[in-house]
Design a protein around this motif. Structure first.
Motif, PDB file in Angstrom:
ATOM      1  N   LYS A 158       0.637  -1.149  -0.131  1.00 53.29           N
ATOM      2  CA  LYS A 158      -0.041   0.051  -0.187  1.00 53.29           C
ATOM      3  C   LYS A 158       0.767   1.114  -0.145  1.00 53.29           C
ATOM      4  O   LYS A 158       0.380   2.144   0.097  1.00 53.29           O
ATOM      5  N   ASN A 186      -1.674  -5.864  -6.710  1.00 54.57           N
ATOM      6  CA  ASN A 186      -2.926  -5.262  -6.184  1.00 54.57           C
ATOM      7  C   ASN A 186      -2.960  -4.011  -6.508  1.00 54.57           C
ATOM      8  O   ASN A 186      -2.167  -3.188  -6.216  1.00 54.57           O
ATOM      9  N   ASP A 187      -4.295  -3.701  -6.644  1.00 50.15           N
ATOM     10  CA  ASP A 187      -4.592  -2.288  -6.719  1.00 50.15           C
ATOM     11  C   ASP A 187      -4.429  -1.360  -8.026  1.00 50.15           C
ATOM     12  O   ASP A 187      -4.796  -0.436  -8.495  1.00 50.15           O
ATOM     13  N   ASP A 241     -11.242   0.552  -6.725  1.00 51.58           N
ATOM     14  CA  ASP A 241      -9.978   0.501  -7.200  1.00 51.58           C
ATOM     15  C   ASP A 241      -9.834   1.004  -8.657  1.00 51.58           C
ATOM     16  O   ASP A 241      -8.853   0.700  -9.403  1.00 51.58           O
TER      17      ASP A 241
HETATM   18 MG   LIG Z   1      -7.862  -2.943  -3.290  1.00 54.78          MG
END
Ligand SMILES: [Mg+2]
Ligand SMILES: Cc1ncc(COP(=O)(O)OP(=O)(O)O)c(N)n1
Ligand SMILES: Cc1nc(C(=O)O)sc1CCOP(=O)(O)O
Length: 209
Positions: free
Chosen positions: A40, A68-69, A87
């Motif tokens: 993140k 991810n993302d 997202d």
């Molecule tokens: Mg996400």
């Protein structure tokens, strides 16, 4: 790429201090079919470097890498992508990454979200959280009955996530989960050897179910 088996997800806090690559390799050695890079932070250079290293490892072990993302990073590396409800657009990601890419979508505990994701061209749908989660204690809860319903209504591989452990994974697989996605019960370990042992044990559950 086979969408069945252990889906290992990295965690930047759990794997801080140089553990990312050795622990990810241990999960792959233990048979993980997919590895998700979940970071993140906003350090783009480090994210690119780490994702490239993970892509090399996944290629070596015949596993799929999922970012991810971050659709742009997935496109840059030519790998798969997982998007949650906030997202970005799954259909835009499909257009960006092409027909072959593995793209997954978070569907919480809602079949309607899974049906919408299916129409947008995902490769798998993810439901959760099934059990108490160390990593995301506040994620909305999902039930085993949801898996029965999803199995009847959704014609795609189903990923179960959230608090999955070696003690409860078999329940999810018996109810139709094609993959179990695991962070803490896989990577919250004192050594890479222990991660490999756990990955083997998760993977073995798919041989008997
Ligand atoms: Mg996400
Ligand atoms: C396989 C899988 N399933 C669900 C999630 C959760 O995605 P999201 O809701 O976007 O939450 P973050 O992981 O981004 O915090 C996932 N990452 N992978
Ligand atoms: C990233 C994530 N998403 C969830 C969801 O329910 O969508 S639960 C979760 C955390 C999974 O980690 P652990 O295996 O440590 O519980």
């Amino acid at each position: 790429m086979k969408l069945r088996g252990l889906y290992a997800i990295t965690d930047s806090q759990l794997l801080a201090g140089g553990k990312l690559l050795p622990y990810a390799e241990a999960a792959l050695k233990g048979g993980a079919s997919l590895l998700q890079y979940r970071d993140k932070s906003s350090d783009e250079a480090r994210r690119l470097r780490q994702a490239e290293a993970l892509r090399e490892l996944c290629n070596r072990y015949g596993a799929g890498l999922i970012i991810n993302d971050d659709a742009e990073l997935a496109a840059r590396l030519g790998v798969g992508l997982h998007l949650g409800q906030s997202d970005g657009s799954l259909s835009a990601a499909r257009a960006l990454l092409g027909r072959q890419a593995i793209i997954g979508g978070t569907c919480h505990a809602q079949l309607e979200l899974a049906e919408a994701a299916t129409k947008e061209g995902v490769s798998y749908v993810a439901f959760g959280r099934f059990f108490d989660s160390h990593t995301k204690p506040g994620a909305p809860g999902a039930t085993l009955e949801l898996l029965d319903q999803a199995k009847r209504r959704i014609n795609l591989p189903i990923v179960a996530i959230g608090g999955v452990t070696l003690d409860n994974a078999a329940l999810l697989i018996a109810r139709g989960a094609s993959m179990v996605a695991v962070i803490h019960a896989l990577f919250g370990a004192d050594s890479a050897a222990e991660v490999e042992r756990r990955a083997r044990a998760f993977s073995a559950l798919f041989a008997t179910n």
